[in-house]
Design a protein around this motif. Structure first.
Motif, PDB file in Angstrom:
ATOM      1  N   PRO A 246      13.963   5.264  -5.011  1.00  0.00           N
ATOM      2  CA  PRO A 246      13.884   6.527  -5.763  1.00  0.00           C
ATOM      3  C   PRO A 246      12.523   6.809  -6.377  1.00  0.00           C
ATOM      4  CG  PRO A 246      15.933   5.400  -6.260  1.00  0.00           C
ATOM      5  CD  PRO A 246      15.132   4.454  -5.425  1.00  0.00           C
ATOM      6  N   THR A 247      11.870   5.791  -6.953  1.00  0.00           N
ATOM      7  CA  THR A 247      10.644   6.073  -7.704  1.00  0.00           C
ATOM      8  C   THR A 247       9.480   6.459  -6.805  1.00  0.00           C
ATOM      9  OG1 THR A 247      10.062   3.712  -7.720  1.00  0.00           O
ATOM     10  CG2 THR A 247      11.283   4.560  -9.612  1.00  0.00           C
ATOM     11  N   THR A 248       9.481   6.021  -5.553  1.00  0.00           N
ATOM     12  CA  THR A 248       8.373   6.387  -4.662  1.00  0.00           C
ATOM     13  C   THR A 248       8.770   7.479  -3.666  1.00  0.00           C
ATOM     14  OG1 THR A 248       8.930   4.553  -3.145  1.00  0.00           O
ATOM     15  CG2 THR A 248       7.249   4.151  -4.832  1.00  0.00           C
ATOM     16  N   LEU A 249      10.051   7.844  -3.652  1.00  0.00           N
ATOM     17  CA  LEU A 249      10.507   8.915  -2.765  1.00  0.00           C
ATOM     18  C   LEU A 249      10.481  10.275  -3.451  1.00  0.00           C
ATOM     19  CD1 LEU A 249      11.894   9.502   0.070  1.00  0.00           C
ATOM     20  CD2 LEU A 249      14.030   9.475  -1.202  1.00  0.00           C
TER      21      LEU A 249
ATOM     22  N   ILE B 151      11.735   9.048   7.567  1.00  0.00           N
ATOM     23  CA  ILE B 151      11.368   7.918   6.727  1.00  0.00           C
ATOM     24  C   ILE B 151       9.879   8.031   6.403  1.00  0.00           C
ATOM     25  CG2 ILE B 151      10.931   6.455   8.738  1.00  0.00           C
ATOM     26  CD1 ILE B 151      11.842   4.045   7.068  1.00  0.00           C
ATOM     27  N   VAL B 152       9.528   7.708   5.163  1.00  0.00           N
ATOM     28  CA  VAL B 152       8.119   7.698   4.750  1.00  0.00           C
ATOM     29  C   VAL B 152       7.689   6.245   4.622  1.00  0.00           C
ATOM     30  CG1 VAL B 152       6.431   8.500   3.088  1.00  0.00           C
ATOM     31  CG2 VAL B 152       8.516   9.836   3.483  1.00  0.00           C
ATOM     32  N   LEU B 153       6.688   5.860   5.367  1.00  0.00           N
ATOM     33  CA  LEU B 153       6.221   4.473   5.372  1.00  0.00           C
ATOM     34  C   LEU B 153       5.230   4.246   4.226  1.00  0.00           C
ATOM     35  CD1 LEU B 153       5.960   4.112   9.241  1.00  0.00           C
ATOM     36  CD2 LEU B 153       7.870   3.502   7.749  1.00  0.00           C
ATOM     37  N   ARG B 154       4.310   3.325   4.384  1.00  0.00           N
ATOM     38  CA  ARG B 154       3.383   3.031   3.276  1.00  0.00           C
ATOM     39  C   ARG B 154       2.565   4.252   2.880  1.00  0.00           C
ATOM     40  NH1 ARG B 154       1.113  -0.996   0.527  1.00  0.00           N
ATOM     41  NH2 ARG B 154       2.276  -2.598   1.666  1.00  0.00           N
ATOM     42  N   ASP B 155       2.066   4.970   3.861  1.00  0.00           N
ATOM     43  CA  ASP B 155       1.323   6.197   3.597  1.00  0.00           C
ATOM     44  C   ASP B 155       2.210   7.399   3.917  1.00  0.00           C
ATOM     45  OD1 ASP B 155      -1.102   4.865   2.909  1.00  0.00           O
ATOM     46  OD2 ASP B 155      -1.458   4.505   5.046  1.00  0.00           O
ATOM     47  N   PRO B 156       2.085   8.484   3.158  1.00  0.00           N
ATOM     48  CA  PRO B 156       2.940   9.658   3.375  1.00  0.00           C
ATOM     49  C   PRO B 156       2.491  10.494   4.576  1.00  0.00           C
ATOM     50  CG  PRO B 156       1.454  10.070   1.553  1.00  0.00           C
ATOM     51  CD  PRO B 156       1.223   8.646   1.965  1.00  0.00           C
TER      52      PRO B 156
ATOM     53  N   PRO C  94      17.390   7.826  -0.716  1.00  0.00           N
ATOM     54  CA  PRO C  94      16.530   6.638  -0.808  1.00  0.00           C
ATOM     55  C   PRO C  94      17.318   5.354  -0.588  1.00  0.00           C
ATOM     56  CG  PRO C  94      17.147   7.373  -2.984  1.00  0.00           C
ATOM     57  CD  PRO C  94      17.708   8.385  -2.033  1.00  0.00           C
ATOM     58  N   VAL C  95      16.596   4.269  -0.410  1.00  0.00           N
ATOM     59  CA  VAL C  95      17.217   2.951  -0.453  1.00  0.00           C
ATOM     60  C   VAL C  95      17.310   2.522  -1.917  1.00  0.00           C
ATOM     61  CG1 VAL C  95      16.438   2.272   1.842  1.00  0.00           C
ATOM     62  CG2 VAL C  95      14.974   1.797  -0.137  1.00  0.00           C
ATOM     63  N   PRO C  96      18.297   1.692  -2.275  1.00  0.00           N
ATOM     64  CA  PRO C  96      18.450   1.288  -3.674  1.00  0.00           C
ATOM     65  C   PRO C  96      17.610   0.057  -4.012  1.00  0.00           C
ATOM     66  CG  PRO C  96      20.296   0.467  -2.429  1.00  0.00           C
ATOM     67  CD  PRO C  96      19.440   1.238  -1.458  1.00  0.00           C
ATOM     68  N   TYR C  97      16.307   0.190  -3.786  1.00  0.00           N
ATOM     69  CA  TYR C  97      15.382  -0.897  -4.089  1.00  0.00           C
ATOM     70  C   TYR C  97      14.251  -0.365  -4.956  1.00  0.00           C
ATOM     71  CZ  TYR C  97      17.964  -3.364  -0.499  1.00  0.00           C
ATOM     72  OH  TYR C  97      18.979  -3.943   0.223  1.00  0.00           O
ATOM     73  N   ARG C  98      13.710  -1.224  -5.803  1.00  0.00           N
ATOM     74  CA  ARG C  98      12.679  -0.822  -6.763  1.00  0.00           C
ATOM     75  C   ARG C  98      11.298  -0.858  -6.123  1.00  0.00           C
ATOM     76  NH1 ARG C  98      14.748  -3.710 -12.425  1.00  0.00           N
ATOM     77  NH2 ARG C  98      16.221  -2.055 -12.986  1.00  0.00           N
ATOM     78  N   THR C  99      11.074   0.115  -5.264  1.00  0.00           N
ATOM     79  CA  THR C  99       9.759   0.234  -4.637  1.00  0.00           C
ATOM     80  C   THR C  99       8.740   0.686  -5.678  1.00  0.00           C
ATOM     81  OG1 THR C  99      10.408   2.445  -3.886  1.00  0.00           O
ATOM     82  CG2 THR C  99      10.627   0.637  -2.316  1.00  0.00           C
ATOM     83  N   THR C 100       7.471   0.352  -5.418  1.00  0.00           N
ATOM     84  CA  THR C 100       6.398   0.602  -6.373  1.00  0.00           C
ATOM     85  C   THR C 100       5.196   1.200  -5.653  1.00  0.00           C
ATOM     86  OG1 THR C 100       5.413  -1.579  -6.031  1.00  0.00           O
ATOM     87  CG2 THR C 100       7.134  -1.397  -7.734  1.00  0.00           C
ATOM     88  N   GLU C 101       4.184   1.557  -6.421  1.00  0.00           N
ATOM     89  CA  GLU C 101       2.959   2.058  -5.809  1.00  0.00           C
ATOM     90  C   GLU C 101       2.345   1.006  -4.891  1.00  0.00           C
ATOM     91  OE1 GLU C 101      -1.395   3.829  -7.199  1.00  0.00           O
ATOM     92  OE2 GLU C 101       0.296   3.835  -8.609  1.00  0.00           O
ATOM     93  N   GLU C 102       2.436  -0.252  -5.283  1.00  0.00           N
ATOM     94  CA  GLU C 102       1.912  -1.337  -4.452  1.00  0.00           C
ATOM     95  C   GLU C 102       2.770  -1.549  -3.207  1.00  0.00           C
ATOM     96  OE1 GLU C 102       0.799  -6.122  -4.712  1.00  0.00           O
ATOM     97  OE2 GLU C 102       1.797  -5.109  -6.397  1.00  0.00           O
ATOM     98  N   HIS C 103       4.067  -1.412  -3.381  1.00  0.00           N
ATOM     99  CA  HIS C 103       5.013  -1.582  -2.272  1.00  0.00           C
ATOM    100  C   HIS C 103       5.908  -0.334  -2.209  1.00  0.00           C
ATOM    101  CE1 HIS C 103       3.870  -5.752  -1.697  1.00  0.00           C
ATOM    102  NE2 HIS C 103       4.002  -5.950  -3.003  1.00  0.00           N
ATOM    103  N   PRO C 104       5.392   0.762  -1.666  1.00  0.00           N
ATOM    104  CA  PRO C 104       6.133   2.031  -1.705  1.00  0.00           C
ATOM    105  C   PRO C 104       7.331   2.081  -0.777  1.00  0.00           C
ATOM    106  CG  PRO C 104       4.102   2.288  -0.450  1.00  0.00           C
ATOM    107  CD  PRO C 104       4.053   0.927  -1.070  1.00  0.00           C
TER     108      PRO C 104
END
Length: 347
Positions: free
Chosen positions: A218-221, A182-187, A240-250
């Protein structure tokens, strides 16, 4: 009952195939009212085995090539937490039996499963040996249960992921190993290793497939896997999880509610992907060359079908894929009532 034995995982991957695997049993059973959020122990395996069998079949119907035994969080530490260690072995053996039966019935692969223990501490030898013992017993049960390969998943600590791989190689009787982090907030892993380097180390240590699951959408993975592609010499996994993660909330664990509380894990619905988002993930995975794909926590059958179809598949569930041309108000079929088609502008 399938009459021919399916091709093995490594055979499929070496021939260039993409393998689809359904994950996300934990969240799905919680949503359906058969599993408690918080402890997240898969007691449904013993309490309602018919539901587990049904979901296995449903995911295969939607496009999964693999029946993943529902032993995630079915390890000794979780059973200790709820005071039911005596049910550990029956739960694991039952989960493996249910998965093996559906895999044989549908001509799919069956995978055993081990995961993060939440008690690993590399600085504490007793902790390391405790975790090793937990992995060992689950792996040995998976071998005895007829697993075709072993999944070791959702590790935020490279040391624990390496230990899981070591145990699969030691106790897994030669079964292939898929190891995902799993990749948390920081890679970066919790033990300070850039995730790209972590995957390379796991591949060098003998994992047959490495990659990421859970945590990120998907977009941050996918950018992380695309960056790692050239340096990893084994097939990559993207689940990935099917959630719309973003740069702010990766990572979906960082989502907040409107009141500033934690949206994870009980208020995630506003952040869900659409089936079209998942289809785009599938196309991206195909373009990058990721060969082991799926959907993790939050998965549902319509997501899995969209993923399969994006890869050119026609699973059984595709019989019921949308045909909006027949919709009474938004369709294009010439036989539809013009009254309701005209009224659609008022909706």
């Amino acid at each position: 009952m399938a009459t021919t034995k399916p091709k093995g995982l490594l055979e499929r991957l070496s021939s260039g195939e993409t393998v689809i695997v359904a994950e996300g049993y934990l969240f799905e059973f919680e949503r359906r009212g058969y599993l408690q959020a918080g402890s997240y122990v898969p007691e449904v395996v013993l309490d309602h085995p018919e539901m587990v069998t049904s979901l296995h079949r449903e995911f295969v119907h939607a496009g999964s090539d693999v029946v993943l035994a529902f032993t995630y969080y079915g390890h000794r530490e979780k059973m200790r937490l709820i005071g039911k260690e005596q049910l550990l072995e029956p739960m694991n053996r039952t989960a493996l039996k249910l998965a093996r039966e559906v895999a044989d019935e549908t001509g799919t692969l069956m995978a055993g499963n081990i995961c993060n223990t939440n008690v690993y501490d590399s600085a504490d030898p007793a902790s390391v040996e405790n975790v090793r013992a937990m992995f060992k017993e689950q792996i040995e049960w998976a071998v005895e249960g007829g697993a075709d390969y072993i999944v070791a998943e959702r590790f935020d600590n490279l040391g624990e992921a390496k230990l899981a791989l070591e145990c699969i190689k030691q106790y897994g009787k030669g079964l292939p190993a898929v190891v995902t982090m799993i990749v948390l907030r920081d890679p970066v892993t919790l033990d300070g290793v850039p995730v790209k380097d972590a995957l390379r180390q796991l591949a060098d240590a003998g994992a047959d497939v490495v990659g990421f699951n859970c945590g990120r959408g998907p977009t941050t993975l996918m950018p992380l896997l695309e960056a790692a592609k050239g340096d990893i010499k084994v097939p990559l996994a993207a689940i990935p999880v099917p959630y719309r993660t973003t740069e702010e909330h990766p990572n979906f664990m960082s989502f907040q509610t409107q009141n500033g509380g934690n949206a994870y894990p009980l208020e995630l619905e506003p952040h869900l992907c659409t089936r079209f988002d998942i289809a785009e993930f599938g196309r991206t995975a195909g373009r990058i060359g990721v060969q082991y794909v799926g959907v993790c926590c939050g998965n549902s059958s319509h997501y899995l079908r969209a993923l399969a179809e994006s890869l050119g598949r026609r699973p059984a569930a595709s019989k019921y894929s949308p045909d909006m041309s027949k919709h009474y108000a938004f369709g294009t079929d010439d036989t539809l009532s013009k009254t309701y088609l005209d009224a659609s502008e008022k909706f």
